[in-house]
Motif scaffolding. Structure first.
Motif, PDB file in Angstrom:
ATOM      1  N   VAL A 177      42.414 -16.962 -20.116  1.00  0.00           N
ATOM      2  CA  VAL A 177      42.551 -18.414 -20.284  1.00  0.00           C
ATOM      3  C   VAL A 177      41.915 -19.144 -19.103  1.00  0.00           C
ATOM      4  O   VAL A 177      41.092 -20.061 -19.286  1.00  0.00           O
ATOM      5  N   SER A 178      42.290 -18.757 -17.886  1.00  0.00           N
ATOM      6  CA  SER A 178      41.742 -19.417 -16.696  1.00  0.00           C
ATOM      7  C   SER A 178      40.224 -19.355 -16.679  1.00  0.00           C
ATOM      8  O   SER A 178      39.542 -20.338 -16.348  1.00  0.00           O
ATOM      9  N   THR A 179      39.682 -18.200 -17.046  1.00  0.00           N
ATOM     10  CA  THR A 179      38.237 -17.992 -16.986  1.00  0.00           C
ATOM     11  C   THR A 179      37.509 -18.778 -18.065  1.00  0.00           C
ATOM     12  O   THR A 179      36.472 -19.411 -17.812  1.00  0.00           O
ATOM     13  N   HIS A 180      38.033 -18.778 -19.283  1.00  0.00           N
ATOM     14  CA  HIS A 180      37.348 -19.477 -20.372  1.00  0.00           C
ATOM     15  C   HIS A 180      37.425 -20.996 -20.223  1.00  0.00           C
ATOM     16  O   HIS A 180      36.472 -21.699 -20.581  1.00  0.00           O
ATOM     17  N   VAL A 181      38.513 -21.520 -19.702  1.00  0.00           N
ATOM     18  CA  VAL A 181      38.565 -22.968 -19.440  1.00  0.00           C
ATOM     19  C   VAL A 181      37.501 -23.330 -18.410  1.00  0.00           C
ATOM     20  O   VAL A 181      36.736 -24.293 -18.586  1.00  0.00           O
ATOM     21  N   ALA A 182      37.409 -22.544 -17.322  1.00  0.00           N
ATOM     22  CA  ALA A 182      36.380 -22.807 -16.313  1.00  0.00           C
ATOM     23  C   ALA A 182      34.982 -22.684 -16.918  1.00  0.00           C
ATOM     24  O   ALA A 182      34.104 -23.519 -16.656  1.00  0.00           O
ATOM     25  N   GLY A 183      34.778 -21.657 -17.747  1.00  0.00           N
ATOM     26  CA  GLY A 183      33.469 -21.468 -18.354  1.00  0.00           C
ATOM     27  C   GLY A 183      33.079 -22.614 -19.273  1.00  0.00           C
ATOM     28  O   GLY A 183      31.914 -23.048 -19.277  1.00  0.00           O
ATOM     29  N   GLU A 184      34.046 -23.107 -20.043  1.00  0.00           N
ATOM     30  CA  GLU A 184      33.737 -24.224 -20.941  1.00  0.00           C
ATOM     31  C   GLU A 184      33.450 -25.499 -20.153  1.00  0.00           C
ATOM     32  O   GLU A 184      32.650 -26.339 -20.580  1.00  0.00           O
ATOM     33  N   MET A 185      34.086 -25.667 -19.007  1.00  0.00           N
ATOM     34  CA  MET A 185      33.754 -26.796 -18.144  1.00  0.00           C
ATOM     35  C   MET A 185      32.321 -26.686 -17.629  1.00  0.00           C
ATOM     36  O   MET A 185      31.582 -27.682 -17.587  1.00  0.00           O
ATOM     37  N   LEU A 186      31.925 -25.478 -17.254  1.00  0.00           N
ATOM     38  CA  LEU A 186      30.546 -25.282 -16.803  1.00  0.00           C
ATOM     39  C   LEU A 186      29.554 -25.558 -17.932  1.00  0.00           C
ATOM     40  O   LEU A 186      28.497 -26.164 -17.710  1.00  0.00           O
ATOM     41  N   LYS A 187      29.885 -25.125 -19.140  1.00  0.00           N
ATOM     42  CA  LYS A 187      29.013 -25.410 -20.277  1.00  0.00           C
ATOM     43  C   LYS A 187      28.884 -26.912 -20.516  1.00  0.00           C
ATOM     44  O   LYS A 187      27.797 -27.421 -20.807  1.00  0.00           O
ATOM     45  N   ALA A 188      30.006 -27.625 -20.362  1.00  0.00           N
ATOM     46  CA  ALA A 188      29.979 -29.082 -20.546  1.00  0.00           C
ATOM     47  C   ALA A 188      29.090 -29.757 -19.508  1.00  0.00           C
ATOM     48  O   ALA A 188      28.537 -30.829 -19.752  1.00  0.00           O
ATOM     49  N   ALA A 189      28.951 -29.117 -18.353  1.00  0.00           N
ATOM     50  CA  ALA A 189      28.090 -29.664 -17.307  1.00  0.00           C
ATOM     51  C   ALA A 189      26.620 -29.366 -17.557  1.00  0.00           C
ATOM     52  O   ALA A 189      25.748 -29.949 -16.900  1.00  0.00           O
ATOM     53  N   GLY A 190      26.331 -28.450 -18.483  1.00  0.00           N
ATOM     54  CA  GLY A 190      24.948 -28.121 -18.800  1.00  0.00           C
ATOM     55  C   GLY A 190      24.523 -26.718 -18.432  1.00  0.00           C
ATOM     56  O   GLY A 190      23.322 -26.397 -18.477  1.00  0.00           O
ATOM     57  N   TYR A 191      25.480 -25.862 -18.102  1.00  0.00           N
ATOM     58  CA  TYR A 191      25.151 -24.495 -17.708  1.00  0.00           C
ATOM     59  C   TYR A 191      25.271 -23.520 -18.870  1.00  0.00           C
ATOM     60  O   TYR A 191      26.021 -23.743 -19.825  1.00  0.00           O
ATOM     61  N   LYS A 192      24.559 -22.405 -18.740  1.00  0.00           N
ATOM     62  CA  LYS A 192      24.783 -21.244 -19.592  1.00  0.00           C
ATOM     63  C   LYS A 192      25.828 -20.359 -18.914  1.00  0.00           C
ATOM     64  O   LYS A 192      25.816 -20.210 -17.686  1.00  0.00           O
ATOM     65  N   VAL A 193      26.730 -19.789 -19.709  1.00  0.00           N
ATOM     66  CA  VAL A 193      27.818 -18.977 -19.159  1.00  0.00           C
ATOM     67  C   VAL A 193      27.896 -17.666 -19.917  1.00  0.00           C
ATOM     68  O   VAL A 193      27.769 -17.635 -21.148  1.00  0.00           O
ATOM     69  N   GLU A 194      28.086 -16.582 -19.193  1.00  0.00           N
ATOM     70  CA  GLU A 194      28.377 -15.280 -19.791  1.00  0.00           C
ATOM     71  C   GLU A 194      29.729 -14.811 -19.273  1.00  0.00           C
ATOM     72  O   GLU A 194      30.019 -14.917 -18.081  1.00  0.00           O
ATOM     73  N   TYR A 195      30.565 -14.294 -20.192  1.00  0.00           N
ATOM     74  CA  TYR A 195      31.856 -13.719 -19.828  1.00  0.00           C
ATOM     75  C   TYR A 195      31.675 -12.204 -19.769  1.00  0.00           C
ATOM     76  O   TYR A 195      31.349 -11.574 -20.775  1.00  0.00           O
ATOM     77  N   VAL A 196      31.875 -11.636 -18.588  1.00  0.00           N
ATOM     78  CA  VAL A 196      31.561 -10.227 -18.347  1.00  0.00           C
ATOM     79  C   VAL A 196      32.849  -9.457 -18.050  1.00  0.00           C
ATOM     80  O   VAL A 196      33.563  -9.766 -17.091  1.00  0.00           O
ATOM     81  N   THR A 197      33.156  -8.466 -18.870  1.00  0.00           N
ATOM     82  CA  THR A 197      34.328  -7.623 -18.620  1.00  0.00           C
ATOM     83  C   THR A 197      34.133  -6.864 -17.316  1.00  0.00           C
ATOM     84  O   THR A 197      33.100  -6.227 -17.095  1.00  0.00           O
ATOM     85  N   ALA A 198      35.152  -6.960 -16.433  1.00  0.00           N
ATOM     86  CA  ALA A 198      35.044  -6.357 -15.107  1.00  0.00           C
ATOM     87  C   ALA A 198      36.392  -5.793 -14.689  1.00  0.00           C
ATOM     88  O   ALA A 198      37.434  -6.404 -14.940  1.00  0.00           O
TER      89      ALA A 198
END
Length: 316
Positions: A41-62
């Motif tokens: 949840v924490s990661t995807h909310v942050a990622g969607e915020m970055l996308k809203a800013a105009g970035y490409k985001v990849e979620y990488v299992t680590a």
């Protein structure tokens, strides 16, 4: 502890987005995805915020305990939910070496510990005092652990904090690592439904704390001496004879993040998540069966006034 909310302290700014401030928008920002739902949840909310800013985001299992070398090498770019009470030594090494940079607190009011469903107190008189476990350990025993009691510990990738406390407090329990967060929940569900004994390493915030009426064992207060000086605490022959250290949850990134994606670094630094926001999303995923993407998308749509000021402040 006072809960923090996404962006409440930030003013929404006006103006146009400047591509130079965004940096290398053609290159994806890779966010580490670890092994538990709250982190998703924490990661995807942050990622969607970055996308809203105009970035490409990849979620990488680590792997949570060993991802910091990859972050230092720039193969991962940020981790959004690191627990101070359960972080590998490699994190500090990579920070000291200069490859990893801390981005500040996430803002969750958190606790980790040795826990049990409330009904177990009737089977082990004296709980929540930890000393009670000395006399009733066999009630928790299984064929795998006899004659010791069974403690369901964190998945192996998360370290061995439960096992460390059983050894430190000289309790007659064998720690058995769970296979995943889902396996921990299955243990709580089965114990609650069957009324069976269970001792488990667990944490809050988590929807299961309420759903299964989970209580923490009262352990000696965790402080630095407990983890370094065997003479400290009730067991003069071991360290870790105490509770978890007070938990701080924080964020970290590849040290090159701010140079390559300046606005992204600002967004992730200012991003916070509250227990009141995270815990219901966890329940929607783990209980109601929604995907992380569905739950987070609905939350983002309903809470634009909460997160959008953080993005605007960094990009306009």
């Amino acid at each position: 502890m006072k809960l923090t909310y996404l962006g409440l302290a930030l003013a929404s700014l006006t103006g146009s987005v400047h591509a130079a401030d965004l940096g290398a928008t053609d290159d994806p920002i890779k966010l580490a995805v670890n092994e538990w739902t709250g982190q998703h949840v924490s990661t995807h909310v942050a990622g969607e915020m970055l996308k809203a800013a105009g970035y490409k985001v990849e979620y990488v299992t680590a792997g949570y305990m060993n991802m910091y070398q990859a972050m230092s090498d720039g193969e991962l770019h940020a981790a959004l939910e690191i627990w101070s009470s359960n972080v590998s030594d490699d994190y500090a090494k990579q920070v000291e070496a200069g490859g990893v940079t801390e981005l500040g607190d996430l803002g969750l009011d958190a606790k980790e510990g040795i826990a049990y469903p409330a009904h177990v107190a009737d089977m082990c008189p004296g709980l929540p005092a930890w000393e009670a476990l000395k006399d009733c350990a066999q009630k928790f025993a299984t064929a795998e652990t006899l004659p010791a009691g069974r403690l369901v510990d964190y998945p192996a990738d998360w370290g061995t904090p439960g096992a460390d406390r059983m050894t430190g407090l000289d309790l007659p329990f064998k720690a058995v690592p769970a296979g995943s967060e889902g396996a921990l929940i299955a243990e709580l569900r089965a114990s609650t439904e069957k009324g069976s004994p269970l001792l488990i390493t667990f944490w809050q915030p988590h929807w299961a704390m309420s759903a299964y009426d989970v209580k923490f064992v009262d352990l000696p207060v965790g402080e630095e001496a407990c983890f370094n000086d065997p003479a400290w605490g009730p067991n003069p022959n071991a360290v870790n004879d105490c509770d978890f250290a007070p938990t701080r949850i924080f964020k970290a990134s590849w040290s090159g993040l701010a140079d390559k994606w300046p606005a992204a670094a600002e967004i992730l630094t200012n991003y916070t998540m509250s227990v009141e926001d995270q815990q219901p999303l966890m329940g929607q995923i783990d209980v109601d069966g929604q995907s992380v993407e569905e739950a987070v998308a609905a939350w983002m749509a309903a809470n634009e006034a909460t997160w959008k000021p953080v993005v605007d402040a960094a990009t306009k």
